[in-house]
Design a protein around this motif. Sequence first.
Motif, short mmCIF file in Angstrom:
data_model
loop_
_atom_site.label_atom_id
_atom_site.label_comp_id
_atom_site.label_asym_id
_atom_site.label_seq_id
_atom_site.Cartn_x
_atom_site.Cartn_y
_atom_site.Cartn_z
N THR A 161 -98.84 -58.62 71.86
CA THR A 161 -99.37 -57.33 72.28
C THR A 161 -100.61 -56.96 71.47
O THR A 161 -100.70 -57.29 70.28
CB THR A 161 -98.34 -56.21 72.14
OG1 THR A 161 -97.97 -56.07 70.75
CG2 THR A 161 -97.10 -56.50 72.98
N VAL A 162 -101.55 -56.29 72.11
CA VAL A 162 -102.78 -55.87 71.44
C VAL A 162 -103.18 -54.50 71.98
O VAL A 162 -103.03 -54.22 73.18
CB VAL A 162 -103.90 -56.90 71.69
CG1 VAL A 162 -104.15 -57.12 73.17
CG2 VAL A 162 -105.17 -56.49 70.99
N VAL A 163 -103.65 -53.63 71.10
CA VAL A 163 -104.12 -52.31 71.52
C VAL A 163 -105.58 -52.17 71.10
O VAL A 163 -105.96 -52.51 69.97
CB VAL A 163 -103.26 -51.17 70.92
CG1 VAL A 163 -103.26 -51.18 69.40
CG2 VAL A 163 -103.70 -49.81 71.47
N ASP A 164 -106.39 -51.70 72.03
CA ASP A 164 -107.80 -51.44 71.76
C ASP A 164 -107.94 -49.96 71.44
O ASP A 164 -107.81 -49.11 72.33
CB ASP A 164 -108.64 -51.83 72.98
CG ASP A 164 -110.13 -51.87 72.66
OD1 ASP A 164 -110.50 -51.55 71.51
OD2 ASP A 164 -110.91 -52.23 73.55
N VAL A 165 -108.16 -49.65 70.18
CA VAL A 165 -108.25 -48.26 69.72
C VAL A 165 -109.68 -47.77 69.95
O VAL A 165 -110.63 -48.40 69.52
CB VAL A 165 -107.88 -48.16 68.22
CG1 VAL A 165 -108.06 -46.73 67.72
CG2 VAL A 165 -106.45 -48.64 68.01
N LEU A 183 -101.08 -62.16 77.00
CA LEU A 183 -101.07 -60.89 76.27
C LEU A 183 -100.78 -59.70 77.16
O LEU A 183 -101.12 -59.68 78.35
CB LEU A 183 -102.44 -60.66 75.61
CG LEU A 183 -102.83 -61.51 74.42
CD1 LEU A 183 -104.26 -61.17 73.99
CD2 LEU A 183 -101.87 -61.29 73.25
N ARG A 184 -100.15 -58.69 76.55
CA ARG A 184 -100.05 -57.36 77.15
C ARG A 184 -100.86 -56.42 76.26
O ARG A 184 -100.88 -56.57 75.04
CB ARG A 184 -98.61 -56.89 77.27
CG ARG A 184 -97.75 -57.76 78.18
CD ARG A 184 -96.44 -57.09 78.54
NE ARG A 184 -96.66 -55.88 79.31
CZ ARG A 184 -96.84 -55.86 80.64
NH1 ARG A 184 -96.83 -56.99 81.33
NH2 ARG A 184 -97.02 -54.72 81.28
N GLY A 185 -101.53 -55.45 76.89
CA GLY A 185 -102.43 -54.62 76.13
C GLY A 185 -102.20 -53.14 76.29
O GLY A 185 -101.56 -52.68 77.25
N VAL A 206 -106.28 -57.07 85.46
CA VAL A 206 -105.39 -56.98 84.29
C VAL A 206 -104.62 -55.67 84.23
O VAL A 206 -103.91 -55.41 83.26
CB VAL A 206 -106.20 -57.17 82.98
CG1 VAL A 206 -106.86 -58.54 82.94
CG2 VAL A 206 -107.23 -56.06 82.80
N ALA A 207 -104.75 -54.83 85.24
CA ALA A 207 -104.12 -53.50 85.20
C ALA A 207 -102.61 -53.59 85.03
O ALA A 207 -102.00 -52.72 84.38
CB ALA A 207 -104.47 -52.71 86.46
N ASP A 208 -102.00 -54.63 85.58
CA ASP A 208 -100.54 -54.75 85.50
C ASP A 208 -100.07 -55.16 84.10
O ASP A 208 -98.88 -55.11 83.80
CB ASP A 208 -100.04 -55.76 86.52
CG ASP A 208 -100.60 -57.16 86.31
OD1 ASP A 208 -101.74 -57.26 85.80
OD2 ASP A 208 -99.91 -58.13 86.65
N ARG A 209 -101.01 -55.56 83.23
CA ARG A 209 -100.65 -55.93 81.85
C ARG A 209 -101.21 -54.95 80.83
O ARG A 209 -101.26 -55.24 79.64
CB ARG A 209 -101.18 -57.34 81.54
CG ARG A 209 -100.46 -58.44 82.32
CD ARG A 209 -100.86 -59.81 81.80
NE ARG A 209 -102.19 -60.21 82.22
CZ ARG A 209 -103.14 -60.63 81.41
NH1 ARG A 209 -102.93 -60.68 80.09
NH2 ARG A 209 -104.32 -61.00 81.88
N CYS A 210 -101.63 -53.78 81.31
CA CYS A 210 -102.28 -52.83 80.41
C CYS A 210 -101.69 -51.43 80.57
O CYS A 210 -101.53 -50.94 81.69
CB CYS A 210 -103.78 -52.80 80.68
SG CYS A 210 -104.69 -51.75 79.53
#
Length: 325
Positions: A161-165, A183-185, A206-210
Amino acid sequence: MATSFWVPLAIHTAAKWRVADVLEDGSKTVAELARATDTQEDPLRRVLRALASLGIFAETEDGRFAHTPMSRTLRSDAPGSLRDFMMMIGADWYWRAWGQLPHSIKTTQPGFDQVFGEPVFEYLSKHAEAATVFNRAMTGFSAMSGAEVAPERYDFSQVKTVVDVAGGHGSFLARVLKTHPHLRGGLFDQPAVVAEAQAMLAESGVADRCTLLGGDFFESVPESYDVYMMKMIIHDWKDAQALRILQNCRKAMLRDAKLLLVEQLMPERAVPGPHHFIDLAMLSMLGSKVRTVTEFRALLAQAGFELTRTIDLVHGFAILESKPS
């Protein structure tokens, strides 16, 4: 050098009236260009001749104007288009802040605040047109900086998992997720900003993984992601504010999580390149700075991180990888 500001203002003028877009299907007379852009023939000819003298557009022997490789970068639909960046460079609010550079040197305060009586991000929140110009310019600058190669240069294979702050409308996160399909974001930014990201994420597939996450990084950031990313964010803030953002990331992170900062690095000494003038832009607009590796290491240590490595990208940009100390 003293008159170099003439050039970006002339480019801004051509960009504003979308001359490059009108020329895409072939050369045109000034009369045709003036009609298509709703401008006046004589001043338009004079601007285009000035630009053509620099290789931006070309004037033919019969007085028509056509594209050159440089002028094509001003097309609004060109890959890596510079149009939006030039729209900001020539904006009144941008120039007026630079005009207060002597004030910034004397006080350390942003020139922008001196002119408008409030910080730039507060101003942009109240002026939708300026905010649109700024946001598009930052997207364009990110693309031309080369920082967009970061997703390919970092090994995400052991990450889930990754988050874009402060990830804006999600273009950088989308590239990360497309490059690494496992990855899921999470996309974290102010609620009004992330609300506009759904269409772009869907278009990128990628909307389904974010997950869209609204909030204020001065208060808190989402918890328990494997990787926390910030691209060209910390350079927007003075040390005290940057420290608060980093400390909130540290509070949200598990012990084995990683922090990735994608930033332009200031050389330790004066060398040719744009670094030093981008640094002055940070001073004039925000009162912030472009930091050296040494300065980043110290700031990260204050926030509870150990800088583990830097991964060079292009044009002086790098990924700074840190872990909780």
